[in-house]
Write a protein that holds these residues in place. Structure first.
Motif, PDB file in Angstrom:
ATOM      1  N   LYS A 110      -4.884  -1.690 -16.250  1.00  0.00           N
ATOM      2  CA  LYS A 110      -3.673  -1.022 -15.285  1.00  0.00           C
ATOM      3  C   LYS A 110      -4.026   0.351 -15.344  1.00  0.00           C
ATOM      4  N   VAL A 114      -4.282   3.087 -12.920  1.00  0.00           N
ATOM      5  CA  VAL A 114      -3.129   4.934 -12.268  1.00  0.00           C
ATOM      6  C   VAL A 114      -3.514   5.974 -13.211  1.00  0.00           C
ATOM      7  N   GLU A 117      -6.598   7.011 -10.180  1.00  0.00           N
ATOM      8  CA  GLU A 117      -5.623   7.133  -9.355  1.00  0.00           C
ATOM      9  C   GLU A 117      -5.213   8.412  -8.787  1.00  0.00           C
ATOM     10  N   VAL A 197       1.228  10.918 -17.061  1.00  0.00           N
ATOM     11  CA  VAL A 197       1.871  10.163 -15.272  1.00  0.00           C
ATOM     12  C   VAL A 197       2.972  11.223 -14.635  1.00  0.00           C
ATOM     13  N   LEU A 204       1.944   9.253  -6.619  1.00  0.00           N
ATOM     14  CA  LEU A 204       2.138   8.119  -6.835  1.00  0.00           C
ATOM     15  C   LEU A 204       2.315   7.134  -5.483  1.00  0.00           C
ATOM     16  N   LEU A 316       4.380   0.450 -12.909  1.00  0.00           N
ATOM     17  CA  LEU A 316       3.225   1.240 -11.942  1.00  0.00           C
ATOM     18  C   LEU A 316       2.152   0.906 -10.981  1.00  0.00           C
ATOM     19  N   TYR A 317       1.859   0.027 -11.557  1.00  0.00           N
ATOM     20  CA  TYR A 317       0.403  -0.423 -11.094  1.00  0.00           C
ATOM     21  C   TYR A 317      -0.003  -1.415  -9.558  1.00  0.00           C
ATOM     22  N   VAL A 320      -1.138   0.760  -6.879  1.00  0.00           N
ATOM     23  CA  VAL A 320      -2.465   1.318  -7.673  1.00  0.00           C
ATOM     24  C   VAL A 320      -3.732   0.004  -6.474  1.00  0.00           C
TER      25      VAL A 320
END
Length: 322
Positions: A110, A114, A117, A197, A204, A316-317, A320
């Protein structure tokens, strides 16, 4: 010296992992991602999330064994015999009890998804990746550490990377502050997953509905590495309602994780207390950014407790795309 420390140190020195996980076990999470072995940025897991269920199971086994008993002596005797063949019975005993391998392995997957992404490109050492050796240093095996780091650096250099991105703050700390003192010319840029991140947090995905969360600041991340506001910035940027525990940021309370191997019962008490503190914030959704904190807080939840404990990566995943 407690015998369990010899078990851990010997496994790191001989197998490059505290629980003697094979390279194929450490890197299994990356199957299908086709990550290159060489690149400017190295994605480093150190096998730390991957080994958590094995450590937890080993701790449970040791907790119920008297280290002065004949059973424990027989177990250690078997370890000495089997170690000659390169097999770790600790892993064998632990793996029988391990139930969370899929979850902890998926944290690495994951994390990579992220970062992809967010537009980052990185390489991964795969089966060759070795544990950082942080426990050798923290437990005082300094001569062993000086010898071991050379092997780790050799693998890192093969990647051709100039920057190392660490999932675990323990690895980031030891790479940033310890390796330069032990390895001449160790001039890699050391970054944490949180750093990367944070820099692209505006990309995000936003939460579909406001959700209240409370952050457990990892001691290593908040105090040694000075990273705590970044976690809050990331969560606010996706629309989370961030609550604060009474003890937070540099003044965060311990989760109990660092003493789990030596004093598992005390570790559980401390973890339970920290979960209670975190829930005093008004949120029962606990987020952290350290493998050992994640494991300790999960263990600290009382039976029937509805609190949710997640790594920031897992949270956070959700945003995605599959």
């Amino acid at each position: 010296m407690p015998m369990v420390l010899d078990v851990i140190s010997e496994n790191i020195i001989k197998h490059g992992s505290p629980l003697a996980l094979k390279g194929s076990e450490v890197s299994s999470w990356a199957k299908g991602l086709d990550l290159p072995a060489k690149g400017e940025v190295l994605f480093y897991t150190g096998g730390e999330y991957q080994m958590l269920p094995f450590i937890d199971s080993l701790v449970k086994t040791i907790t119920h064994l008297d280290q002065g008993s004949k059973v424990f002596s027989m177990m250690m005797g078997a370890r000495n015999i089997l170690n000659k063949t390169g097999f770790s019975p600790e892993k064998m005993y632990a793996s029988v009890l391990a139930k969370d391998k899929d979850r902890y392995n998926s944290v690495c997957f994951k994390a990579a998804k992220v970062l992809k992404e967010l537009g980052y490109e990185f390489c991964y050492s795969g089966n060759e990746e070795l544990y950082s050796g942080a426990l050798l240093y923290e437990l005082g095996y300094l001569q062993d550490m000086e010898d071991y780091v050379k092997r780790v650096v050799e693998v890192i250099k093969k990647s051709g990377a100039k920057t190392i991105v660490c999932l675990s703050p323990h690895a980031a700390e030891v790479f940033k502050f310890v390796y330069p003192k032990m390895v001449e010319g160790f001039d890699f840029e050391i970054r944490t997953y949180v750093d990367l991140v944070w820099e692209r947090r505006d990309k995000l995905a936003k939460l579909q509905s406001a959700e209240s969360v409370v952050i457990h600041d990892s001691c290593r991340l908040a105090r040694e590495l000075g990273i705590h506001q970044e976690l809050r910035d990331i969560l606010v940027s996706i629309g989370a309602d961030v609550k604060e525990a009474p003890m937070n940021r540099e003044w965060t309370s311990c989760c109990g994780g660092p003493i789990k191997i030596l004093f598992p019962e005390l570790s559980h008490v401390i973890g339970e207390r920290r979960v209670t503190e975190l829930k005093e914030s008004g949120s029962a959704h606990i987020l952290t950014s350290c493998p050992y904190c994640l494991s300790a807080l999960e263990a600290g939840r009382a039976k029937g407790d509805s609190a949710v404990v997640e790594d920031l990566i897992e949270f956070l995943y959700r945003g995605v795309k599959a």
